[in-house]
Design an enzyme around this catalytic site. Structure first.
Site, mmCIF file in Angstrom:
data_model
loop_
_atom_site.group_PDB
_atom_site.id
_atom_site.type_symbol
_atom_site.label_atom_id
_atom_site.label_comp_id
_atom_site.label_asym_id
_atom_site.label_seq_id
_atom_site.Cartn_x
_atom_site.Cartn_y
_atom_site.Cartn_z
ATOM 1 N N HIS A 34 0.836 -1.195 0.000
ATOM 2 C CA HIS A 34 0.000 0.000 0.000
ATOM 3 C C HIS A 34 0.870 1.243 0.000
ATOM 4 O O HIS A 34 1.889 1.306 0.686
ATOM 5 C CB HIS A 34 -0.959 0.028 1.204
ATOM 6 C CG HIS A 34 -0.296 -0.254 2.505
ATOM 7 N ND1 HIS A 34 0.052 -1.531 2.914
ATOM 8 C CD2 HIS A 34 0.096 0.569 3.511
ATOM 9 C CE1 HIS A 34 0.621 -1.477 4.100
ATOM 10 N NE2 HIS A 34 0.673 -0.205 4.480
ATOM 11 N N HIS A 93 1.078 5.132 0.923
ATOM 12 C CA HIS A 93 0.475 6.193 1.730
ATOM 13 C C HIS A 93 0.597 7.523 0.983
ATOM 14 O O HIS A 93 1.701 7.896 0.561
ATOM 15 C CB HIS A 93 1.239 6.371 3.050
ATOM 16 C CG HIS A 93 1.137 5.222 4.002
ATOM 17 N ND1 HIS A 93 0.237 5.203 5.041
ATOM 18 C CD2 HIS A 93 1.833 4.057 4.090
ATOM 19 C CE1 HIS A 93 0.386 4.076 5.745
ATOM 20 N NE2 HIS A 93 1.356 3.365 5.176
HETATM 21 P P1 5GP Z 1 1.569 0.333 7.347
HETATM 22 O O1 5GP Z 1 2.064 0.612 8.727
HETATM 23 O O2 5GP Z 1 1.363 -1.134 7.106
HETATM 24 O O3 5GP Z 1 2.402 0.983 6.281
HETATM 25 O O4 5GP Z 1 0.181 1.065 7.235
HETATM 26 C C1 5GP Z 1 -1.035 0.428 7.401
HETATM 27 C C2 5GP Z 1 -2.073 1.510 7.423
HETATM 28 O O5 5GP Z 1 -3.346 0.893 7.271
HETATM 29 C C3 5GP Z 1 -2.117 2.304 8.721
HETATM 30 O O6 5GP Z 1 -1.917 3.680 8.447
HETATM 31 C C4 5GP Z 1 -3.481 2.020 9.276
HETATM 32 O O7 5GP Z 1 -4.069 3.135 9.880
HETATM 33 C C5 5GP Z 1 -4.273 1.576 8.067
HETATM 34 N N1 5GP Z 1 -5.329 0.618 8.357
HETATM 35 C C6 5GP Z 1 -5.222 -0.501 9.110
HETATM 36 N N2 5GP Z 1 -6.398 -1.168 9.138
HETATM 37 C C7 5GP Z 1 -7.257 -0.444 8.368
HETATM 38 C C8 5GP Z 1 -8.624 -0.627 8.001
HETATM 39 O O8 5GP Z 1 -9.285 -1.585 8.399
HETATM 40 N N3 5GP Z 1 -9.177 0.314 7.202
HETATM 41 C C9 5GP Z 1 -8.476 1.391 6.739
HETATM 42 N N4 5GP Z 1 -9.118 2.247 5.941
HETATM 43 N N5 5GP Z 1 -7.177 1.580 7.057
HETATM 44 C C10 5GP Z 1 -6.584 0.690 7.865
#
Ligand code: 5GP
Length: 139
Positions: free
Chosen positions: A98, A100
């Site tokens: 993903h 950001h």
């Molecule tokens: P990572 O730390 O893996 O780069 O980011 C994961 C992101 O996914 C985090 O910013 C977190 O807030 C977001 N996230 C986690 N679970 C969900 C969800 O169920 N729905 C949405 N819309 N975002 C999520």
């Protein structure tokens, strides 16, 4: 067991979807670092950027390219930080690639991505040449 993001793709859990096409989807982050914080993902599950096939990578970048100005304009942001946490050790929590898109504002005080590190690493010229050769031979 599918990732939470695959469940969003399947409509099994709700999300504020802002864009969708055949291979990619974008939705608001549930824990936004700023208003408009958006995630762009491939619909198919790949854990890391390293695993994404070329054609999907093109689609993914096209969606990021499309969403960056849309996100910035929607919240009247001055700029944006666009980043992947690529792998667990880099802070990736959801094992589904993903991107950001975090809107940035002059007064947000968050600094550049460089602020995550204590400072510049001291690497001598020979080692830098070696590293550049290693990367070039694999690119
Ligand atoms: P990572 O730390 O893996 O780069 O980011 C994961 C992101 O996914 C985090 O910013 C977190 O807030 C977001 N996230 C986690 N679970 C969900 C969800 O169920 N729905 C949405 N819309 N975002 C999520």
């Amino acid at each position: 067991m599918s990732t939470i993001f695959s469940q969003i793709v399947e409509g099994e859990i709700p999300a504020r979807v802002v864009y969708e096409d055949e291979t990619t989807i974008a939705f608001l982050d549930a824990n936004p670092l700023a208003p408009g914080h958006t995630l762009v993902i491939p619909k198919d599950e790949y854990e890391r950027l390293n695993d994404v096939p070329d054609d999907v990578a093109e689609d993914l970048y096209a969606t990021v390219h499309r969403l960056v100005p849309a996100v910035e304009e929607s919240v009247d942001a001055d700029a944006s930080t666009v980043a992947f946490n690529n792998g667990e050790e880099a802070g990736q929590e959801v094992p589904h690639v993903h991107c950001h898109i975090v809107p940035r504002f002059e007064s947000d005080g968050a600094g550049p991505i460089h602020a995550m590190f204590g400072g510049q690493e001291d690497i001598d010229d020979d080692r830098l040449d070696e590293i550049a050769d290693e990367i070039e031979s694999r690119a």
